[in-house]
Design a protein around this motif. Sequence first.
Motif, short mmCIF file in Angstrom:
data_model
loop_
_atom_site.label_atom_id
_atom_site.label_comp_id
_atom_site.label_asym_id
_atom_site.label_seq_id
_atom_site.Cartn_x
_atom_site.Cartn_y
_atom_site.Cartn_z
N LEU A 129 38.15 34.85 57.17
CA LEU A 129 38.27 34.35 55.81
C LEU A 129 39.45 33.41 55.65
O LEU A 129 39.38 32.40 54.93
CB LEU A 129 38.40 35.52 54.82
N ALA A 157 39.07 35.25 48.50
CA ALA A 157 39.05 35.94 49.79
C ALA A 157 38.94 37.45 49.58
O ALA A 157 38.17 38.13 50.28
CB ALA A 157 40.30 35.61 50.60
N ILE A 161 35.75 39.75 51.05
CA ILE A 161 36.06 40.48 52.29
C ILE A 161 35.17 41.72 52.48
O ILE A 161 35.01 42.19 53.60
CB ILE A 161 37.56 40.83 52.37
#
Length: 255
Positions: A129, A157, A161
């Motif tokens: 990421l 992010a 995730i």
Amino acid sequence: MSLLEVTHLKKIYTARYGGNAVQALTDVNFTLEPGEYTAIMGESGSGKTTLLNIIATLDRPTSGTVRLNGQELSTIPERQLAEFRRKNLGFVFQDFNLLDTFTIRDNVLLPLVLDRVELKEMDRQLEALSNQLGLNELLDHFPYEVSGGQKQRAAVARALITHPQLILADEPSGALDSKSTETLLRIFEGINRHGQTILMVTHSTRAASHAGRVLFIKDGIVYHQLYRGNLTVDQFYQKIVDTLTLMTTGGRANA
């Protein structure tokens, strides 16, 4: 099967001590297919944030149903909601909602820590990421040390995730300058091209013009919708502007 199904959704807020009830949603119906990028627009008080909160399981409808991958959200026990959100939903907020006492790295990894993911796997996902979103040089900084646009990239992010089924974005560009907004919108388009489903509430016509579809909420219902199709961002922008003008003046929009 649709990823998200919203059927006859109604929400009435009842005031205490005999005050007037407020009907935020009247009869909302729509579906969201896997891989769609849809924006929701409407004037303040139209019910769009209430709708997003119900889909996020942060509020309960008065009546009607919301199903995510066939699971009716109102049947999930209260004690299981936090885990359900972590495993299925990613959130991107206007004010970022990052923890100032955590580094960017720790903020992004927090959902995986809560799910007790192994450290090696966390590092692997973070590396992927960070490369995708340009976070490598920011990971050891604290949120108060970076710009608004960088904070929002960190928030994206964190939302991504856990590989959520659905990203819910509430005015994600609202606190950003024009340059950071364009960067964020390019990121959203990029993750959508890789199959991520996104539902975004926004006041910004520019932000909405990057989506594949726009739902217009008025008086607690889906008043109209537009599909981008083969239109450019600028062409879709103008179509959205025309629709919002018609809604404001009381005209009827055409698809």
